[in-house]
Scaffold this motif. Sequence first.
Motif, PDB file in Angstrom:
ATOM      1  N   ALA A 129     -57.960  29.877   4.060  1.00 19.04           N
ATOM      2  CA  ALA A 129     -56.576  29.579   3.714  1.00 19.04           C
ATOM      3  C   ALA A 129     -55.765  30.867   3.693  1.00 19.04           C
ATOM      4  O   ALA A 129     -56.308  31.960   3.477  1.00 19.04           O
ATOM      5  CB  ALA A 129     -56.500  28.898   2.346  1.00 19.04           C
ATOM      6  N   TRP A 130     -54.471  30.714   3.927  1.00 21.19           N
ATOM      7  CA  TRP A 130     -53.523  31.833   3.812  1.00 21.19           C
ATOM      8  C   TRP A 130     -52.481  31.478   2.754  1.00 21.19           C
ATOM      9  O   TRP A 130     -51.974  30.347   2.714  1.00 21.19           O
ATOM     10  CB  TRP A 130     -52.818  32.086   5.144  1.00 21.19           C
ATOM     11  N   TYR A 131     -52.159  32.465   1.908  1.00 17.38           N
ATOM     12  CA  TYR A 131     -51.173  32.285   0.851  1.00 17.38           C
ATOM     13  C   TYR A 131     -50.091  33.348   0.984  1.00 17.38           C
ATOM     14  O   TYR A 131     -50.362  34.476   1.411  1.00 17.38           O
ATOM     15  CB  TYR A 131     -51.818  32.423  -0.532  1.00 17.38           C
ATOM     16  N   GLN A 132     -48.898  32.973   0.567  1.00 16.67           N
ATOM     17  CA  GLN A 132     -47.774  33.897   0.493  1.00 16.67           C
ATOM     18  C   GLN A 132     -47.429  34.098  -0.972  1.00 16.67           C
ATOM     19  O   GLN A 132     -47.338  33.119  -1.722  1.00 16.67           O
ATOM     20  CB  GLN A 132     -46.561  33.310   1.231  1.00 16.67           C
ATOM     21  N   GLN A 133     -47.224  35.347  -1.368  1.00 13.65           N
ATOM     22  CA  GLN A 133     -46.810  35.625  -2.744  1.00 13.65           C
ATOM     23  C   GLN A 133     -45.597  36.549  -2.733  1.00 13.65           C
ATOM     24  O   GLN A 133     -45.692  37.703  -2.311  1.00 13.65           O
ATOM     25  CB  GLN A 133     -47.944  36.256  -3.561  1.00 13.65           C
ATOM     26  N   LYS A 134     -44.474  36.044  -3.204  1.00 16.21           N
ATOM     27  CA  LYS A 134     -43.270  36.857  -3.324  1.00 16.21           C
ATOM     28  C   LYS A 134     -43.303  37.604  -4.641  1.00 16.21           C
ATOM     29  O   LYS A 134     -43.962  37.153  -5.592  1.00 16.21           O
ATOM     30  CB  LYS A 134     -42.032  35.973  -3.179  1.00 16.21           C
ATOM     31  N   PRO A 135     -42.615  38.736  -4.733  1.00 10.90           N
ATOM     32  CA  PRO A 135     -42.662  39.559  -5.955  1.00 10.90           C
ATOM     33  C   PRO A 135     -42.313  38.763  -7.207  1.00 10.90           C
ATOM     34  O   PRO A 135     -41.300  38.060  -7.254  1.00 10.90           O
ATOM     35  CB  PRO A 135     -41.617  40.646  -5.667  1.00 10.90           C
ATOM     36  N   GLY A 136     -43.183  38.866  -8.204  1.00 11.14           N
ATOM     37  CA  GLY A 136     -42.962  38.195  -9.474  1.00 11.14           C
ATOM     38  C   GLY A 136     -43.212  36.698  -9.468  1.00 11.14           C
ATOM     39  O   GLY A 136     -42.947  36.023 -10.474  1.00 11.14           O
ATOM     40  N   LYS A 137     -43.731  36.180  -8.363  1.00 10.21           N
ATOM     41  CA  LYS A 137     -43.959  34.737  -8.241  1.00 10.21           C
ATOM     42  C   LYS A 137     -45.441  34.436  -8.073  1.00 10.21           C
ATOM     43  O   LYS A 137     -46.252  35.325  -7.826  1.00 10.21           O
ATOM     44  CB  LYS A 137     -43.185  34.180  -7.044  1.00 10.21           C
ATOM     45  N   SER A 138     -45.786  33.171  -8.196  1.00 10.19           N
ATOM     46  CA  SER A 138     -47.167  32.762  -7.978  1.00 10.19           C
ATOM     47  C   SER A 138     -47.411  32.554  -6.483  1.00 10.19           C
ATOM     48  O   SER A 138     -46.475  32.353  -5.718  1.00 10.19           O
ATOM     49  CB  SER A 138     -47.467  31.494  -8.770  1.00 10.19           C
ATOM     50  N   PRO A 139     -48.677  32.615  -6.062  1.00 11.51           N
ATOM     51  CA  PRO A 139     -48.990  32.381  -4.645  1.00 11.51           C
ATOM     52  C   PRO A 139     -48.627  30.958  -4.212  1.00 11.51           C
ATOM     53  O   PRO A 139     -48.645  30.029  -5.014  1.00 11.51           O
ATOM     54  CB  PRO A 139     -50.509  32.592  -4.586  1.00 11.51           C
ATOM     55  N   GLN A 140     -48.316  30.823  -2.924  1.00  9.94           N
ATOM     56  CA  GLN A 140     -48.002  29.527  -2.351  1.00  9.94           C
ATOM     57  C   GLN A 140     -48.851  29.332  -1.104  1.00  9.94           C
ATOM     58  O   GLN A 140     -48.963  30.236  -0.273  1.00  9.94           O
ATOM     59  CB  GLN A 140     -46.522  29.440  -1.980  1.00  9.94           C
ATOM     60  N   LEU A 141     -49.445  28.158  -0.968  1.00 11.49           N
ATOM     61  CA  LEU A 141     -50.296  27.868   0.182  1.00 11.49           C
ATOM     62  C   LEU A 141     -49.467  27.741   1.453  1.00 11.49           C
ATOM     63  O   LEU A 141     -48.448  27.049   1.481  1.00 11.49           O
ATOM     64  CB  LEU A 141     -51.066  26.563  -0.071  1.00 11.49           C
ATOM     65  N   LEU A 142     -49.918  28.427   2.504  1.00  8.03           N
ATOM     66  CA  LEU A 142     -49.271  28.323   3.820  1.00  8.03           C
ATOM     67  C   LEU A 142     -50.126  27.540   4.809  1.00  8.03           C
ATOM     68  O   LEU A 142     -49.652  26.623   5.469  1.00  8.03           O
ATOM     69  CB  LEU A 142     -49.051  29.718   4.414  1.00  8.03           C
ATOM     70  N   ILE A 143     -51.386  27.937   4.930  1.00  8.16           N
ATOM     71  CA  ILE A 143     -52.296  27.430   5.959  1.00  8.16           C
ATOM     72  C   ILE A 143     -53.622  27.092   5.304  1.00  8.16           C
ATOM     73  O   ILE A 143     -54.093  27.824   4.426  1.00  8.16           O
ATOM     74  CB  ILE A 143     -52.558  28.512   7.044  1.00  8.16           C
ATOM     75  N   TYR A 144     -54.255  26.000   5.722  1.00  6.16           N
ATOM     76  CA  TYR A 144     -55.600  25.672   5.273  1.00  6.16           C
ATOM     77  C   TYR A 144     -56.431  25.270   6.489  1.00  6.16           C
ATOM     78  O   TYR A 144     -55.884  25.002   7.564  1.00  6.16           O
ATOM     79  CB  TYR A 144     -55.586  24.561   4.218  1.00  6.16           C
ATOM     80  N   ASN A 145     -57.737  25.272   6.300  1.00  7.05           N
ATOM     81  CA  ASN A 145     -58.655  24.973   7.416  1.00  7.05           C
ATOM     82  C   ASN A 145     -58.352  25.843   8.629  1.00  7.05           C
ATOM     83  O   ASN A 145     -58.484  25.400   9.770  1.00  7.05           O
ATOM     84  CB  ASN A 145     -58.598  23.499   7.805  1.00  7.05           C
ATOM     85  N   ALA A 146     -57.972  27.067   8.357  1.00  8.83           N
ATOM     86  CA  ALA A 146     -57.714  28.113   9.359  1.00  8.83           C
ATOM     87  C   ALA A 146     -56.442  27.913  10.171  1.00  8.83           C
ATOM     88  O   ALA A 146     -55.765  28.886  10.520  1.00  8.83           O
ATOM     89  CB  ALA A 146     -58.902  28.277  10.308  1.00  8.83           C
ATOM     90  N   ASN A 147     -56.094  26.654  10.486  1.00  6.14           N
ATOM     91  CA  ASN A 147     -54.969  26.446  11.412  1.00  6.14           C
ATOM     92  C   ASN A 147     -54.073  25.262  11.064  1.00  6.14           C
ATOM     93  O   ASN A 147     -53.216  24.889  11.866  1.00  6.14           O
ATOM     94  CB  ASN A 147     -55.500  26.282  12.836  1.00  6.14           C
ATOM     95  N   SER A 148     -54.256  24.669   9.883  1.00  5.79           N
ATOM     96  CA  SER A 148     -53.432  23.519   9.491  1.00  5.79           C
ATOM     97  C   SER A 148     -52.300  23.981   8.594  1.00  5.79           C
ATOM     98  O   SER A 148     -52.526  24.654   7.581  1.00  5.79           O
ATOM     99  CB  SER A 148     -54.280  22.482   8.764  1.00  5.79           C
ATOM    100  N   LEU A 149     -51.079  23.584   8.961  1.00  3.03           N
ATOM    101  CA  LEU A 149     -49.886  23.998   8.223  1.00  3.03           C
ATOM    102  C   LEU A 149     -49.714  23.114   6.990  1.00  3.03           C
ATOM    103  O   LEU A 149     -49.705  21.880   7.083  1.00  3.03           O
ATOM    104  CB  LEU A 149     -48.675  23.867   9.141  1.00  3.03           C
ATOM    105  N   HIS A 150     -49.572  23.748   5.813  1.00  2.00           N
ATOM    106  CA  HIS A 150     -49.362  22.987   4.579  1.00  2.00           C
ATOM    107  C   HIS A 150     -47.977  22.329   4.615  1.00  2.00           C
ATOM    108  O   HIS A 150     -47.046  22.847   5.241  1.00  2.00           O
ATOM    109  CB  HIS A 150     -49.473  23.917   3.380  1.00  2.00           C
TER     110      HIS A 150
END
Lengths: 118, 107
Positions: free
Chosen positions: B34-55
Amino acid sequence: EVQLVESGGGLVQPGRSLKLSCAASGFTFSNYGMAWVCQAPTKGLEWVASISTGGGNTYYRDSVKGRFTISRDNAKNTLYLQMDSLRSEDTATYYCARHGYYSVMDAWGQGASVTVSS
Amino acid sequence: DIQMTQSPASLSASLGETVTIECRASEDIYNGLAWYQQKPGKSPQLLIYNANSLHTGVPSRFSGSGSGTQYSLKINSLQSEDVASYFCQQYYDYPYTFGAGTKLELK
């Protein structure tokens, strides 16, 4: 809307205990595995523990085994992390997260700050 | 434990540019990535799962690829709101492990 709200963080002395809570709403809590993930100041993410839907299966990272206990109360839609024998290296923000499809963590709380210091 | 090696540690890019972040696992994780994005001061957010599936709700300029031990996250047409840290994570086996992160800044 899925919401996860952590509470219970604070300043605690080394060797003492702290219990974090995570109140869930906006989804059927009992249908999802849950997890705790921590992030030390200016550092990366570390998975801490996970628990199955009914609470019968729990998993921990080695550094917290025997000191931390993850649990849940499905009647109260709440996840817990009992943290005993705290060490300075446990200082971090602790996030509650939902295990969605394929066990990926698809929803996160805002985090609870834990500082272990004398 | 499965080690996740993420590169680069930091990245500076211009608006509209395409950027790629790499993640290498110490053993085959069978697309449990999985890939996550975390903006400053925020919690992580899921972007991608199963290597290539868009959340759900993630813009289509984000994409994931890879297999075995090598995975990548690509951001097409970089936007200002993409300034953040990005983390890969394997969920193939416990203990779940994360990459050290990539800090993406605007040039």
